[in-house]
Design a protein around this motif. Structure first.
Motif, PDB file in Angstrom:
ATOM      1  N   LEU A   1       0.833  -1.209   0.000  1.00 33.34           N
ATOM      2  CA  LEU A   1       0.000   0.000   0.000  1.00 33.34           C
ATOM      3  C   LEU A   1       0.861   1.250   0.000  1.00 33.34           C
ATOM      4  N   SER A   2       2.034   1.163   0.603  1.00 31.57           N
ATOM      5  CA  SER A   2       2.924   2.314   0.717  1.00 31.57           C
ATOM      6  C   SER A   2       3.660   2.624  -0.574  1.00 31.57           C
ATOM      7  N   VAL A   3       4.127   1.604  -1.280  1.00 26.97           N
ATOM      8  CA  VAL A   3       5.187   1.842  -2.259  1.00 26.97           C
ATOM      9  C   VAL A   3       4.723   1.935  -3.712  1.00 26.97           C
ATOM     10  N   TYR A   4       3.485   1.558  -4.007  1.00 24.84           N
ATOM     11  CA  TYR A   4       3.067   1.517  -5.410  1.00 24.84           C
ATOM     12  C   TYR A   4       2.074   2.623  -5.747  1.00 24.84           C
ATOM     13  N   ILE A   5       2.264   3.218  -6.905  1.00 28.77           N
ATOM     14  CA  ILE A   5       1.465   4.365  -7.308  1.00 28.77           C
ATOM     15  C   ILE A   5       0.002   4.001  -7.516  1.00 28.77           C
ATOM     16  N   ASP A   6      -0.278   2.745  -7.817  1.00 36.38           N
ATOM     17  CA  ASP A   6      -1.648   2.318  -8.102  1.00 36.38           C
ATOM     18  C   ASP A   6      -2.324   1.654  -6.905  1.00 36.38           C
ATOM     19  N   ALA A   7      -1.687   1.678  -5.734  1.00 42.54           N
ATOM     20  CA  ALA A   7      -2.175   0.899  -4.592  1.00 42.54           C
ATOM     21  C   ALA A   7      -3.211   1.669  -3.781  1.00 42.54           C
ATOM     22  N   TYR A   8      -4.415   1.132  -3.749  1.00 37.87           N
ATOM     23  CA  TYR A   8      -5.476   1.540  -2.834  1.00 37.87           C
ATOM     24  C   TYR A   8      -5.966   0.254  -2.186  1.00 37.87           C
ATOM     25  N   GLU A   9      -6.478   0.349  -0.986  1.00 35.55           N
ATOM     26  CA  GLU A   9      -6.731  -0.881  -0.247  1.00 35.55           C
ATOM     27  C   GLU A   9      -7.713  -1.810  -0.957  1.00 35.55           C
ATOM     28  N   TRP A  10      -8.684  -1.263  -1.686  1.00 38.97           N
ATOM     29  CA  TRP A  10      -9.676  -2.133  -2.340  1.00 38.97           C
ATOM     30  C   TRP A  10      -9.031  -3.073  -3.357  1.00 38.97           C
ATOM     31  N   VAL A  11      -7.934  -2.628  -3.977  1.00 39.31           N
ATOM     32  CA  VAL A  11      -7.264  -3.485  -4.962  1.00 39.31           C
ATOM     33  C   VAL A  11      -6.040  -4.169  -4.366  1.00 39.31           C
ATOM     34  N   GLU A  12      -5.369  -3.498  -3.449  1.00 39.97           N
ATOM     35  CA  GLU A  12      -4.136  -4.041  -2.871  1.00 39.97           C
ATOM     36  C   GLU A  12      -4.410  -5.181  -1.900  1.00 39.97           C
ATOM     37  N   LEU A  13      -5.397  -5.016  -1.028  1.00 41.78           N
ATOM     38  CA  LEU A  13      -5.617  -5.998   0.041  1.00 41.78           C
ATOM     39  C   LEU A  13      -5.997  -7.386  -0.493  1.00 41.78           C
ATOM     40  N   PRO A  14      -6.998  -7.520  -1.359  1.00 46.70           N
ATOM     41  CA  PRO A  14      -7.306  -8.876  -1.844  1.00 46.70           C
ATOM     42  C   PRO A  14      -6.145  -9.502  -2.614  1.00 46.70           C
ATOM     43  N   ASN A  15      -5.453  -8.697  -3.418  1.00 46.26           N
ATOM     44  CA  ASN A  15      -4.324  -9.247  -4.171  1.00 46.26           C
ATOM     45  C   ASN A  15      -3.206  -9.711  -3.253  1.00 46.26           C
ATOM     46  N   THR A  16      -2.902  -8.925  -2.219  1.00 46.01           N
ATOM     47  CA  THR A  16      -1.785  -9.257  -1.339  1.00 46.01           C
ATOM     48  C   THR A  16      -2.160 -10.329  -0.337  1.00 46.01           C
ATOM     49  N   LEU A  17      -3.242 -10.093   0.395  1.00 45.71           N
ATOM     50  CA  LEU A  17      -3.640 -11.040   1.431  1.00 45.71           C
ATOM     51  C   LEU A  17      -4.135 -12.351   0.831  1.00 45.71           C
ATOM     52  N   GLY A  18      -4.921 -12.271  -0.248  1.00 50.23           N
ATOM     53  CA  GLY A  18      -5.509 -13.469  -0.826  1.00 50.23           C
ATOM     54  C   GLY A  18      -4.635 -14.144  -1.865  1.00 50.23           C
ATOM     55  N   MET A  19      -4.204 -13.389  -2.863  1.00 53.54           N
ATOM     56  CA  MET A  19      -3.466 -13.982  -3.985  1.00 53.54           C
ATOM     57  C   MET A  19      -2.015 -14.275  -3.607  1.00 53.54           C
ATOM     58  N   VAL A  20      -1.350 -13.306  -2.990  1.00 55.15           N
ATOM     59  CA  VAL A  20       0.077 -13.442  -2.703  1.00 55.15           C
ATOM     60  C   VAL A  20       0.324 -14.344  -1.493  1.00 55.15           C
ATOM     61  N   LEU A  21      -0.365 -14.089  -0.399  1.00 55.20           N
ATOM     62  CA  LEU A  21      -0.049 -14.745   0.872  1.00 55.20           C
ATOM     63  C   LEU A  21      -0.966 -15.914   1.225  1.00 55.20           C
ATOM     64  N   TYR A  22      -2.007 -16.154   0.445  1.00 57.99           N
ATOM     65  CA  TYR A  22      -2.929 -17.249   0.730  1.00 57.99           C
ATOM     66  C   TYR A  22      -3.474 -17.156   2.153  1.00 57.99           C
ATOM     67  N   ALA A  23      -3.548 -15.930   2.659  1.00 60.22           N
ATOM     68  CA  ALA A  23      -3.968 -15.737   4.050  1.00 60.22           C
ATOM     69  C   ALA A  23      -5.467 -15.923   4.232  1.00 60.22           C
ATOM     70  N   ASP A  24      -6.219 -15.940   3.117  1.00 60.01           N
ATOM     71  CA  ASP A  24      -7.655 -16.198   3.229  1.00 60.01           C
ATOM     72  C   ASP A  24      -7.984 -17.673   3.046  1.00 60.01           C
ATOM     73  N   GLY A  25      -6.951 -18.513   3.010  1.00 62.25           N
ATOM     74  CA  GLY A  25      -7.155 -19.958   2.959  1.00 62.25           C
ATOM     75  C   GLY A  25      -7.712 -20.480   1.653  1.00 62.25           C
TER      76      GLY A  25
END
Length: 533
Positions: free
Chosen positions: A392-416
C-alpha cells in the motif's frame, strides 16, 4: 435551493462523475491535500506527487468549466490536515448546508465518514459509476456460490459487456482466455518501447518541491517523476501503449527483466485507479486494436482480463468481505517484514532489482509483485498486515480495495483459498525461467544447500513442509507434495536447516514504521445512488 459542498477525493478525478453531473449551479466543489492521507502509511513520494498534481490540474479544469472550486493546499495555514475536519471547515466557510461525497473506495474512509463527530451538516454519499460491475451486481453474482473463481466472474463480465464476444455471444477465437500463450520467458534480445515523456509544468514542479519538503523521509525517490497528471496525458499514454506495447504484451506479460522495469506493460493502473481513465474506454481501445488487426487476440484478451476480470473481481471481493477480510491469516504467518524491503540491500538479485525499481518508479509489474517480493514473503511467513502495508505504501496504483485482496488473498494465501485456488509459491527455478536475474546473482539458482545456494529453493521446500497438513489435500498441489514425500529424510533435513539458518540471520527491524489504517472499521451497506451517511 440547497448549496452543497461537493467533496472530490484524490482517486475520483473523473470529470463526468455522477456527483458532478447532478450538482446545482451554486455548488462548491472542494479538493483537499491533507497530511493525514499522505501518512496513514508512508506512501511513496511519487504517489503523493502524482495525486497532488493530478488533483491540482483537475481543480484547474473544473474552474475553466465555470465551476466554483475550493482547493486546500497541504501548506495552507488554515488547513486542518484532516479530511473530515477540512470538509466541515470549508462547508462552513462557504455557507453550504450539506456535504456530498462519492462513495470512497477504501473501507477506512467510509468508516471515518460514518464515525465523524456529530455536526449539524448532513453528509450524503453518491454512487461511484466508474466500475464495470456495481457492488450490488457483484453481490448478486456471488450469492449462493460455494466457491468463487475469477475465471467464472470474468466470463460473466464478458457476456455482460460484450467485450471480445462474437455475434453469437461466444468468445472471439473460441477461447475465453489465452493464458497458456501468455507465459513466454524473457527473450535473449528485446527492445521494449520507452514510456512517453511528461515534462513537468509549473503545477507539477511546485508539487514536487512540496512533496520533497514534507515527505522526503518516505521510501522512494522523486527523481525522474514521469506519470500522467491530466486526463489528456493519460489518454496519450493509453494510445502509446496500444500502438507500441500491446502487440507484445500478451506474450511477455509474465517475463521479468533485470534492466527494463516496464517491458511491455501499460503503466496505466495509476491513472485508472485515480479516475483519469475509465476502465471501459481502456478495454474498448484494446478490443478495437485487435478488431483493426493491429494486435494479436491473445494480447488484447490478456490485457482486458487484467481490467475486466481481476480489477473488478478483487473490488467485489473486498467490499463483500470487509472489514473481517483484513484480519485473515490462514497460514498463521507471524514474521515481521525483512528490513531490506525498505533498503534493497540484499544479495538476492531478483529481490534487489524489484525493490530498486519500486524505489525509483513507484512501480513493479504484477509478476514482480506476485512471484518475487510476494513469493519471498509467503515463503518466509511474513505477517499479512506487514506486507499489505508495504504494498500500500510503495506503489502508485495501490489503494486498499485493490491491494488488500491481491496481497492477502493472492500473494499470501492468508484467506485460505478464498481468492486463489492455491498458494503461488515457487522456488528459484521459476524466477530463472522467467527472468535474467539469476545470471547476475551471487547465489546459484541450481543449488539448494550451501553458502551460495539460492535462498528461494530451501525456503520453498521448508514452506511446503511447514504447511503440509493444510495444503497437501489441495488438488493443484498433489504433485508437489508427491515430490516432497519422496525426498530422502537427510535431504529434507538439510533443506530445513538451510532455510532456518537463512531466516534467523535476516534483519527484521522496520526502517519506516507502519501506519495504522485499521481504526474505525465497521460493517454497512453500499447503496446505489444518493444515501445518507
Amino acid at each position: 435551493m440547497p448549496c452543497p459542498l461537493i467533496v472530490i477525493l484524490g482517486d475520483q478525478l473523473t470529470p463526468d462523475l455522477p456527483i458532478l453531473e447532478g450538482a446545482p449551479e451554486n455548488a462548491v466543489v472542494a479538493l483537499f491535500e491533507v497530511e493525514e492521507e499522505g501518512r496513514y502509511v508512508p506512501h511513496h513520494p511519487q504517489k503523493i506527487a502524482f495525486l497532488f498534481s493530478a488533483m491540482r490540474h483537475f481543480a484547474r479544469e473544473l474552474r475553466q468549466q465555470g465551476r466554483q472550486v475550493h482547493y486546500t493546499c497541504l501548506d495552507d495555514n488554515d488547513n486542518t490536515q484532516d479530511l473530515i475536519g477540512e470538509a466541515e471547515r470549508v462547508a462552513k466557510l462557504y455557507g453550504c448546508d450539506e456535504i456530498r461525497v462519492t462513495s470512497p473506495g477504501e473501507w477506512r474512509l467510509l468508516a471515518r465518514i460514518r464515525k465523524r463527530p456529530h455536526t449539524p451538516l448532513p453528509w450524503y454519499r453518491v454512487h461511484d459509476d466508474r466500475f464495470l460491475c456495481t457492488l450490488e451486481e457483484f453481490n448478486q453474482w456471488a450469492q449462493g456460490r460455494q466457491r468463487f473463481r475469477m475465471e467464472h466472474f470474468y466470463r460473466w463480465m464478458r457476456r455482460e459487456t460484450g467485450l471480445l464476444m462474437d455475434e453469437h455471444n461466444q468468445p472471439e477465437g473460441d477461447q475465453w482466455n489465452f493464458d497458456h500463450d501468455n507465459r513466454k520467458p524473457l527473450p535473449d534480445r528485446l527492445d521494449p518501447p520507452e514510456a512517453p515523456k511528461h515534462k513537468p509544468d509549473d503545477i507539477t514542479r511546485d508539487v514536487l518541491t512540496l512533496v520533497d519538503t514534507h515527505f522526503k523521509q518516505h521510501f522512494g525517490t522523486l527523481e525522474g517523476f514521469n506519470w500522467p497528471v491530466t486526463r489528456r496525458q493519460a489518454l496519450n499514454d493509453l494510445e502509446h501503449f496500444i500502438k507500441h506495447a500491446l502487440p507484445f504484451f500478451g506474450d511477455y506479460q509474465d517475463a521479468i527483466s533485470d534492466q527494463h522495469p516496464f517491458l511491455y506493460h501499460a503503466r496505466l493502473s495509476g491513472a485508472l485507479n485515480a479516475g483519469l481513465l475509465r476502465p471501459l474506454e481502456v478495454c474498448q481501445a484494446a478490443e478495437k486494436a485487435w478488431r483493426d488487426g493491429r494486435v494479436p487476440l491473445n494480447c488484447a484478451e490478456g490485457f482486458i482480463r487484467q481490467i475486466l476480470g481481476w480489477r473488478e473481481y478483487v473490488r467485489g471481493i473486498y467490499w463483500l468481505n470487509m472489514p473481517e477480510y483484513k484480519q485473515r491469516n490462514a497460514l498463521k504467518a507471524d514474521r515481521d517484514l525483512p528490513a531490506f524491503y525498505w533498503s534493497g540491500e540484499t544479495d538476492m538479485r531478483c529481490m534487489r532489482r524489484a525493490i530498486e525499481m519500486t524505489r525509483d518508479n513507484a512501480y513493479a509489474h504484477h509478476i514482480q509483485r506476485l512471484m518475487v517480493t510476494g513469493n519471498f514473503a509467503l515463503l518466509c511467513g511474513v505477517r499479512p498486515e506487514a506486507l499489505c502495508d508495504w504494498y500500500l505504501s510503495v506503489y502508485i496504483d495501490a489503494y486498499e480495495w485493490v491491494e488488500l485482496p491481491n496481497t492477502l488473498g493472492m500473494v499470501l494465501y492468508a484467506d485460505g483459498g478464498y481468492l486463489g485456488s492455491k498458494p503461488y509459491c515457487a522456488s528459484g527455478k521459476y524466477i530463472d525461467r522467467m527472468s535474467n536475474h539469476c545470471q547476475h546473482c551471487r547465489y546459484d539458482v541450481k543449488k539448494n544447500v550451501g553458502e551460495d545456494a539460492c535462498p528461494f529453493n530451501s525456503l520453498y521446500w521448508y514452506f511446503l513442509e511447514r504447511h503440509e497438513q493444510q495444503l497437501a489435500g489441495n488438488q493443484r498441489m498433489k504433485l508437489i507434495y508427491g515430490s516432497l514425500n519422496k525426498m530422502k529424510s537427510d535431504k529434507r533435513q538439510a533443506l530445513r536447516e538451510q532455510a532456518i539458518h537463512f531466516l534467523d540471520q535476516l534483519d527484521y527491524e522496520p526502517a519506516y514504521g507502519r501506519g495504522d489504517h485499521r481504526a474505525g472499521y465497521e460493517t454497512g451497506n453500499h447503496n446505489k445512488g444518493k444515501s445518507r451517511s
